[in-house]
Design a protein around this motif. Sequence first.
Motif, PDB file in Angstrom:
ATOM      1  N   LEU A 200       0.828  -1.208   0.000  1.00  0.00           N
ATOM      2  CA  LEU A 200       0.000   0.000   0.000  1.00  0.00           C
ATOM      3  C   LEU A 200       0.864   1.259   0.000  1.00  0.00           C
ATOM      4  CD1 LEU A 200      -2.770  -1.110   2.537  1.00  0.00           C
ATOM      5  CD2 LEU A 200      -3.038  -0.788   0.073  1.00  0.00           C
ATOM      6  N   LYS A 201       1.933   1.224   0.798  1.00  0.00           N
ATOM      7  CA  LYS A 201       2.808   2.398   0.838  1.00  0.00           C
ATOM      8  C   LYS A 201       3.513   2.596  -0.500  1.00  0.00           C
ATOM      9  CE  LYS A 201       3.520   2.325   5.833  1.00  0.00           C
ATOM     10  NZ  LYS A 201       4.462   2.138   6.954  1.00  0.00           N
ATOM     11  N   HIS A 209      -6.984   6.883   6.068  1.00  0.00           N
ATOM     12  CA  HIS A 209      -7.681   7.867   5.229  1.00  0.00           C
ATOM     13  C   HIS A 209      -7.319   7.670   3.768  1.00  0.00           C
ATOM     14  CE1 HIS A 209      -7.895  11.786   3.091  1.00  0.00           C
ATOM     15  NE2 HIS A 209      -9.058  11.894   3.727  1.00  0.00           N
ATOM     16  N   ASP A 210      -6.025   7.490   3.499  1.00  0.00           N
ATOM     17  CA  ASP A 210      -5.594   7.252   2.113  1.00  0.00           C
ATOM     18  C   ASP A 210      -6.259   6.009   1.546  1.00  0.00           C
ATOM     19  OD1 ASP A 210      -3.887   9.433   2.346  1.00  0.00           O
ATOM     20  OD2 ASP A 210      -2.165   8.198   2.920  1.00  0.00           O
ATOM     21  N   LEU A 211      -6.350   4.967   2.377  1.00  0.00           N
ATOM     22  CA  LEU A 211      -6.951   3.713   1.929  1.00  0.00           C
ATOM     23  C   LEU A 211      -8.442   3.894   1.659  1.00  0.00           C
ATOM     24  CD1 LEU A 211      -6.765   0.673   1.402  1.00  0.00           C
ATOM     25  CD2 LEU A 211      -7.022   0.295   3.865  1.00  0.00           C
ATOM     26  N   ALA A 212      -9.125   4.598   2.541  1.00  0.00           N
ATOM     27  CA  ALA A 212     -10.570   4.804   2.387  1.00  0.00           C
ATOM     28  C   ALA A 212     -10.904   5.534   1.095  1.00  0.00           C
ATOM     29  CB  ALA A 212     -11.115   5.572   3.581  1.00  0.00           C
ATOM     30  N   ASN A 213      -9.993   6.370   0.642  1.00  0.00           N
ATOM     31  CA  ASN A 213     -10.239   7.176  -0.552  1.00  0.00           C
ATOM     32  C   ASN A 213      -9.469   6.686  -1.776  1.00  0.00           C
ATOM     33  OD1 ASN A 213     -11.903   9.736   0.361  1.00  0.00           O
ATOM     34  ND2 ASN A 213     -10.441   9.306   1.994  1.00  0.00           N
ATOM     35  N   ALA A 214      -8.949   5.483  -1.696  1.00  0.00           N
ATOM     36  CA  ALA A 214      -8.158   4.938  -2.805  1.00  0.00           C
ATOM     37  C   ALA A 214      -9.059   4.509  -3.957  1.00  0.00           C
ATOM     38  CB  ALA A 214      -7.333   3.755  -2.314  1.00  0.00           C
ATOM     39  N   ASP A 215      -8.470   4.419  -5.133  1.00  0.00           N
ATOM     40  CA  ASP A 215      -9.178   3.953  -6.311  1.00  0.00           C
ATOM     41  C   ASP A 215      -9.378   2.441  -6.232  1.00  0.00           C
ATOM     42  OD1 ASP A 215     -10.117   4.313  -9.203  1.00  0.00           O
ATOM     43  OD2 ASP A 215      -8.518   2.815  -9.409  1.00  0.00           O
ATOM     44  N   VAL A 216     -10.619   1.999  -6.367  1.00  0.00           N
ATOM     45  CA  VAL A 216     -10.944   0.575  -6.205  1.00  0.00           C
ATOM     46  C   VAL A 216     -10.175  -0.288  -7.190  1.00  0.00           C
ATOM     47  CG1 VAL A 216     -12.783  -1.140  -6.382  1.00  0.00           C
ATOM     48  CG2 VAL A 216     -13.234   1.050  -5.264  1.00  0.00           C
ATOM     49  N   THR A 218      -7.380   0.285  -8.752  1.00  0.00           N
ATOM     50  CA  THR A 218      -5.946   0.236  -8.428  1.00  0.00           C
ATOM     51  C   THR A 218      -5.684  -0.781  -7.331  1.00  0.00           C
ATOM     52  OG1 THR A 218      -5.646   2.557  -9.036  1.00  0.00           O
ATOM     53  CG2 THR A 218      -3.978   1.566  -7.593  1.00  0.00           C
ATOM     54  N   LEU A 219      -6.530  -0.772  -6.306  1.00  0.00           N
ATOM     55  CA  LEU A 219      -6.351  -1.696  -5.188  1.00  0.00           C
ATOM     56  C   LEU A 219      -6.655  -3.130  -5.588  1.00  0.00           C
ATOM     57  CD1 LEU A 219      -5.511  -1.188  -2.166  1.00  0.00           C
ATOM     58  CD2 LEU A 219      -5.898   0.824  -3.563  1.00  0.00           C
ATOM     59  N   LYS A 220      -7.614  -3.334  -6.486  1.00  0.00           N
ATOM     60  CA  LYS A 220      -7.915  -4.700  -6.929  1.00  0.00           C
ATOM     61  C   LYS A 220      -6.774  -5.264  -7.761  1.00  0.00           C
ATOM     62  CE  LYS A 220     -12.039  -6.134  -7.971  1.00  0.00           C
ATOM     63  NZ  LYS A 220     -13.382  -6.315  -8.550  1.00  0.00           N
ATOM     64  N   ARG A 221      -6.142  -4.403  -8.550  1.00  0.00           N
ATOM     65  CA  ARG A 221      -4.976  -4.868  -9.309  1.00  0.00           C
ATOM     66  C   ARG A 221      -3.818  -5.192  -8.369  1.00  0.00           C
ATOM     67  NH1 ARG A 221      -6.536  -0.745 -12.974  1.00  0.00           N
ATOM     68  NH2 ARG A 221      -5.012   0.678 -12.031  1.00  0.00           N
ATOM     69  N   LEU A 222      -3.711  -4.435  -7.287  1.00  0.00           N
ATOM     70  CA  LEU A 222      -2.593  -4.613  -6.358  1.00  0.00           C
ATOM     71  C   LEU A 222      -2.812  -5.783  -5.410  1.00  0.00           C
ATOM     72  CD1 LEU A 222       0.104  -3.292  -5.333  1.00  0.00           C
ATOM     73  CD2 LEU A 222      -1.322  -2.075  -3.665  1.00  0.00           C
ATOM     74  N   LEU A 223      -4.038  -5.913  -4.893  1.00  0.00           N
ATOM     75  CA  LEU A 223      -4.293  -6.879  -3.821  1.00  0.00           C
ATOM     76  C   LEU A 223      -5.390  -7.886  -4.147  1.00  0.00           C
ATOM     77  CD1 LEU A 223      -4.291  -4.380  -0.789  1.00  0.00           C
ATOM     78  CD2 LEU A 223      -2.379  -5.787  -1.601  1.00  0.00           C
ATOM     79  N   GLY A 227      -8.353  -6.044  -1.899  1.00  0.00           N
ATOM     80  CA  GLY A 227      -8.193  -4.605  -1.985  1.00  0.00           C
ATOM     81  C   GLY A 227      -9.509  -3.880  -1.837  1.00  0.00           C
ATOM     82  N   GLU A 228     -10.546  -4.371  -2.540  1.00  0.00           N
ATOM     83  CA  GLU A 228     -11.873  -3.762  -2.440  1.00  0.00           C
ATOM     84  C   GLU A 228     -12.434  -3.923  -1.027  1.00  0.00           C
ATOM     85  OE1 GLU A 228     -16.179  -3.911  -4.791  1.00  0.00           O
ATOM     86  OE2 GLU A 228     -14.568  -5.336  -5.294  1.00  0.00           O
ATOM     87  N   ARG A 229     -12.197  -5.082  -0.426  1.00  0.00           N
ATOM     88  CA  ARG A 229     -12.681  -5.319   0.935  1.00  0.00           C
ATOM     89  C   ARG A 229     -12.044  -4.346   1.917  1.00  0.00           C
ATOM     90  NH1 ARG A 229     -10.916  -8.099   5.467  1.00  0.00           N
ATOM     91  NH2 ARG A 229      -8.995  -8.634   4.378  1.00  0.00           N
TER      92      ARG A 229
END
Length: 415
Positions: A200-201, A209-216, A218-223, A227-229
């Motif tokens: 994440l970093k 806060h950064d996580l709550a406002n992250a692009d879904v 982007t996080l699904k590709r990463l995790l 990531g969405e959860r």
Amino acid sequence: MSRWYPKNGRVILHVDMNSFYASVEMAYNPELRGKPLAIAGNPEERKGIVVTSSYEARAKGVKTTMPLWEARRLCPELIVMRPDFNKYRKASSEMFTILSEVTSLVQPVSIDEGYIDITDCGGMGSPPEIAQWIQNTIKERLDLPCSIGIAPNKFLAKMASDMKKPLGITILRKRDIEEKLWPLPVEEMYGVGQKTAEKLKGVNISTIHDLANADVWTLKRLLGVNGERLIRRANGEDQRPVDPEAVSEFKSIGNSQTLPHDTTDENEILQLVRKLSKKVADRMERKQVVSRNIQVMIRYHNRKTITRSKQLSEYISKEEDIFHYAQQLWEQHWNQEPIRLLGVTAHDFIDVTELTQQLSLFTYKETAKNEKLYEAIDELTEKYGTNPFKQLPPSTDSSPTTSFQKDFLDDYKKG
């Protein structure tokens, strides 16, 4: 009172015992109070690992999983004791009994923590009053401290209970998350391990806060799905119910097979053991669980049947690991007579998303060398996300296991 118990919402408490093993020892021996105490395996050896420690020891820098020699260097006056299975089991059972006096909706998640749903307990008082009663009662009856989180769901209740220790009671509503939750470092969020935090970093997410406002996406590709959860949790969303049966929803995952003919051919037998181990591993992956108990069933040509199990000091899920222990059990207990049927079964599960670094009595000696296991579990979690336990057909085997967690939970349920 209605402001505490919304018509369409829930009120969940997370009760977390403070420095549980050390606190139990202090309850049995008041002379230990106020002193730096560590519970550790092999106190006489340098390779001993700290299971848990008192807050006085923590103030000196002593931490869980720390090598004992390092803990003693930081705190020369450290008192070290071996874990005492019977004491902790008894205290845990009594603690959950107290929770059940409030409501039947009690979900133990480990020996020293659990959730309770008090949505329908308005007649007993406000949530803070109920939490205060629980905290006071556990302290008065058991002489043990606990912290309690109050929230509209399990995730926020868990985060709240961690905010004030020892003997804290913290309320965390959804309207509070911007002020109380979002400023926290992302690694302090429940469900974010060290490896996930590093990823994440790497995409400039350093706070909740950064996580709550992250692009879904982007996080699904990463995790992956996880990531969405995590984004939903960071925004205070969690629909999981408090389920008293969650821990025992299924007790085993196993497969057995009758051989084409009674045989003593070791190659044929081992091929079947490996085949069965793979089936168990595949089903565990679908259920997203890891196991700490492997059992082998051997049925001989005369229908005599034996089952033998091994309680492990670490959680496993891979085919090779299951096969390794199943093969050991077969080699140790086969009497060389022709075999008609073989079975391989895994017991003592924990959801991969719930597995944490907190040590149990059976893992404290191995924690220091289990980093690869934790990394593998992180990868599984990131790839598949949360997958609630699903009901399996009941096991036909009624032989007991030696699981510490299941033993105390079974005792609690029987009570």
